[in-house]
Design a protein around this motif. Structure first.
Motif, PDB file in Angstrom:
ATOM      1  N   GLU A   2      21.981 -13.390 -23.207  1.00 16.31           N
ATOM      2  CA  GLU A   2      22.964 -12.716 -24.038  1.00 16.31           C
ATOM      3  C   GLU A   2      24.304 -12.641 -23.319  1.00 16.31           C
ATOM      4  N   GLU A   3      25.372 -12.663 -24.129  1.00 16.01           N
ATOM      5  CA  GLU A   3      26.726 -12.592 -23.574  1.00 16.01           C
ATOM      6  C   GLU A   3      26.917 -11.334 -22.734  1.00 16.01           C
ATOM      7  N   GLN A   4      26.285 -10.233 -23.127  1.00 16.13           N
ATOM      8  CA  GLN A   4      26.422  -8.986 -22.384  1.00 16.13           C
ATOM      9  C   GLN A   4      25.959  -9.157 -20.935  1.00 16.13           C
ATOM     10  N   ALA A   5      24.907  -9.917 -20.713  1.00 17.23           N
ATOM     11  CA  ALA A   5      24.393 -10.130 -19.361  1.00 17.23           C
ATOM     12  C   ALA A   5      25.433 -10.816 -18.487  1.00 17.23           C
ATOM     13  N   TYR A   6      26.287 -11.635 -19.097  1.00 20.18           N
ATOM     14  CA  TYR A   6      27.281 -12.353 -18.318  1.00 20.18           C
ATOM     15  C   TYR A   6      28.444 -11.462 -17.894  1.00 20.18           C
ATOM     16  N   GLN A   7      28.583 -10.304 -18.506  1.00 13.19           N
ATOM     17  CA  GLN A   7      29.669  -9.400 -18.151  1.00 13.19           C
ATOM     18  C   GLN A   7      29.363  -8.661 -16.859  1.00 13.19           C
ATOM     19  N   GLU A   9      28.048  -8.103 -12.970  1.00 11.00           N
ATOM     20  CA  GLU A   9      28.137  -8.848 -11.719  1.00 11.00           C
ATOM     21  C   GLU A   9      26.728  -9.084 -11.176  1.00 11.00           C
ATOM     22  N   ALA A  10      26.581 -10.138 -10.415  1.00 10.10           N
ATOM     23  CA  ALA A  10      25.317 -10.380  -9.732  1.00 10.10           C
ATOM     24  C   ALA A  10      25.136  -9.320  -8.649  1.00 10.10           C
ATOM     25  N   SER A  11      23.929  -9.177  -8.183  1.00 14.85           N
ATOM     26  CA  SER A  11      23.650  -8.213  -7.119  1.00 14.85           C
ATOM     27  C   SER A  11      24.411  -8.614  -5.854  1.00 14.85           C
ATOM     28  N   PRO A  12      24.649  -7.667  -4.958  1.00 16.67           N
ATOM     29  CA  PRO A  12      25.339  -8.011  -3.705  1.00 16.67           C
ATOM     30  C   PRO A  12      24.624  -9.105  -2.915  1.00 16.67           C
ATOM     31  N   GLU A  13      23.299  -9.116  -2.939  1.00 17.13           N
ATOM     32  CA  GLU A  13      22.540 -10.140  -2.213  1.00 17.13           C
ATOM     33  C   GLU A  13      22.779 -11.526  -2.808  1.00 17.13           C
ATOM     34  N   GLN A  25      30.815 -25.763   1.483  1.00 16.34           N
ATOM     35  CA  GLN A  25      31.154 -27.003   0.786  1.00 16.34           C
ATOM     36  C   GLN A  25      32.549 -27.492   1.183  1.00 16.34           C
ATOM     37  N   GLY A  26      32.568 -28.589   1.909  1.00 13.64           N
ATOM     38  CA  GLY A  26      33.844 -29.162   2.335  1.00 13.64           C
ATOM     39  C   GLY A  26      34.722 -29.599   1.176  1.00 13.64           C
ATOM     40  N   LEU A  27      34.127 -30.148   0.119  1.00  5.53           N
ATOM     41  CA  LEU A  27      34.924 -30.617  -1.008  1.00  5.53           C
ATOM     42  C   LEU A  27      35.629 -29.461  -1.703  1.00  5.53           C
ATOM     43  N   MET A  28      34.927 -28.365  -1.922  1.00  2.00           N
ATOM     44  CA  MET A  28      35.549 -27.220  -2.596  1.00  2.00           C
ATOM     45  C   MET A  28      36.692 -26.664  -1.749  1.00  2.00           C
ATOM     46  N   ARG A  29      36.479 -26.604  -0.446  1.00  3.98           N
ATOM     47  CA  ARG A  29      37.537 -26.144   0.470  1.00  3.98           C
ATOM     48  C   ARG A  29      38.720 -27.120   0.420  1.00  3.98           C
ATOM     49  N   HIS A  30      38.429 -28.410   0.455  1.00  6.65           N
ATOM     50  CA  HIS A  30      39.481 -29.435   0.424  1.00  6.65           C
ATOM     51  C   HIS A  30      40.305 -29.353  -0.870  1.00  6.65           C
ATOM     52  N   LEU A  31      39.620 -29.120  -1.998  1.00  7.98           N
ATOM     53  CA  LEU A  31      40.325 -29.016  -3.275  1.00  7.98           C
ATOM     54  C   LEU A  31      41.082 -27.699  -3.424  1.00  7.98           C
ATOM     55  N   GLY A  32      40.649 -26.678  -2.676  1.00  3.15           N
ATOM     56  CA  GLY A  32      41.257 -25.355  -2.821  1.00  3.15           C
ATOM     57  C   GLY A  32      40.621 -24.540  -3.931  1.00  3.15           C
ATOM     58  N   ALA A  33      39.386 -24.883  -4.324  1.00 10.33           N
ATOM     59  CA  ALA A  33      38.678 -24.161  -5.383  1.00 10.33           C
ATOM     60  C   ALA A  33      38.183 -22.827  -4.846  1.00 10.33           C
ATOM     61  N   ARG A  34      38.037 -21.858  -5.760  1.00  6.06           N
ATOM     62  CA  ARG A  34      37.522 -20.547  -5.349  1.00  6.06           C
ATOM     63  C   ARG A  34      36.605 -19.978  -6.426  1.00  6.06           C
ATOM     64  N   LEU A  35      35.646 -19.208  -5.973  1.00  5.63           N
ATOM     65  CA  LEU A  35      34.754 -18.499  -6.883  1.00  5.63           C
ATOM     66  C   LEU A  35      35.539 -17.374  -7.544  1.00  5.63           C
ATOM     67  N   ALA A  36      35.440 -17.267  -8.863  1.00  6.44           N
ATOM     68  CA  ALA A  36      36.168 -16.222  -9.582  1.00  6.44           C
ATOM     69  C   ALA A  36      35.237 -15.175 -10.177  1.00  6.44           C
ATOM     70  N   HIS A  37      33.990 -15.560 -10.489  1.00 10.30           N
ATOM     71  CA  HIS A  37      33.060 -14.608 -11.099  1.00 10.30           C
ATOM     72  C   HIS A  37      31.640 -15.094 -10.847  1.00 10.30           C
ATOM     73  N   ILE A  38      30.783 -14.171 -10.434  1.00  9.26           N
ATOM     74  CA  ILE A  38      29.366 -14.487 -10.219  1.00  9.26           C
ATOM     75  C   ILE A  38      28.552 -13.448 -10.974  1.00  9.26           C
ATOM     76  N   ALA A  39      27.817 -13.895 -11.973  1.00  9.92           N
ATOM     77  CA  ALA A  39      26.957 -13.023 -12.767  1.00  9.92           C
ATOM     78  C   ALA A  39      25.597 -13.698 -12.892  1.00  9.92           C
ATOM     79  N   ALA A  77      22.880 -21.618 -11.883  1.00  7.71           N
ATOM     80  CA  ALA A  77      21.427 -21.778 -11.772  1.00  7.71           C
ATOM     81  C   ALA A  77      20.902 -21.030 -10.552  1.00  7.71           C
ATOM     82  N   LEU A  78      21.594 -21.169  -9.430  1.00  6.16           N
ATOM     83  CA  LEU A  78      21.135 -20.546  -8.187  1.00  6.16           C
ATOM     84  C   LEU A  78      21.059 -19.024  -8.293  1.00  6.16           C
ATOM     85  N   THR A  79      21.895 -18.421  -9.136  1.00  7.87           N
ATOM     86  CA  THR A  79      21.839 -16.960  -9.288  1.00  7.87           C
ATOM     87  C   THR A  79      20.490 -16.494  -9.823  1.00  7.87           C
ATOM     88  N   LEU A  80      19.757 -17.382 -10.492  1.00  8.13           N
ATOM     89  CA  LEU A  80      18.470 -17.009 -11.086  1.00  8.13           C
ATOM     90  C   LEU A  80      17.272 -17.507 -10.280  1.00  8.13           C
TER      91      LEU A  80
END
Length: 147
Positions: A2-7, A9-13, A25-39, A77-80
């Motif tokens: 459900e959309e509500q579950a996505y609102q 945040e994931a647990s601190p762990e 991840q070297g590629l993400m660092r090289h591109l300058g990508a950043r995590l914006a939301h983890i649920a 996927a990894l969050t689950l």
């Protein structure tokens, strides 16, 4: 899910596990990508629009767009997955719908079905300019849970 579950945040762990993996991840660092939301079952990754990630016409390159989409789905996927598991992409397909332009692009990975071995995610990438979001790519991905 459900959309509500996505609102929420994931647990601190889970946040720590995702963040630590992302930072390796070297590629993400090289591109300058950043995590914006983890649920649970959903991850957003942002990439600033700058000359280093563009192609010859000035649009954000499809390779950069695809890379952050792949990662958003993988981390969703990894969050689950169990705490001792890891993730690898088995396959993904992406459709580029419009030129990726804007202040930044935002990839959203959403789990459609989480299984014991295989997980399927929806991938969406939005161009964001002045608060307006435009869907620039969509796709689907299959991932494997490595224990």
């Amino acid at each position: 899910m459900e959309e509500q579950a996505y609102q929420q945040e994931a647990s601190p762990e889970v946040r720590k596990r995702i963040t630590e993996s992302f930072e390796r991840q070297g590629l993400m660092r090289h591109l300058g990508a950043r995590l914006a939301h983890i649920a649970p079952g959903r991850v957003h990754i942002v990439l600033a629009g700058r000359p280093e990630v563009t192609q010859q016409h000035g649009y954000i390159h499809a390779g950069a767009t695809s890379a952050i989409a792949d990662n958003a789905g993988g981390y969703a996927a990894l969050t689950l997955f169990p705490a001792d598991a890891d993730v690898l992409t088995v396959e993904y397909k992406i459709n580029l719908l419009a030129p990726a332009v804007g202040d930044h692009i935002e990839a959203v990975g959403t789990v459609l079905k989480s299984g014991r071995t295989l997980t399927v995610c929806r991938l969406e990438v939005y161009g964001v300019q002045g608060g307006k979001r435009t869907l620039v790519a969509t796709g689907q991905q299959t991932l494997i849970c490595l224990s």
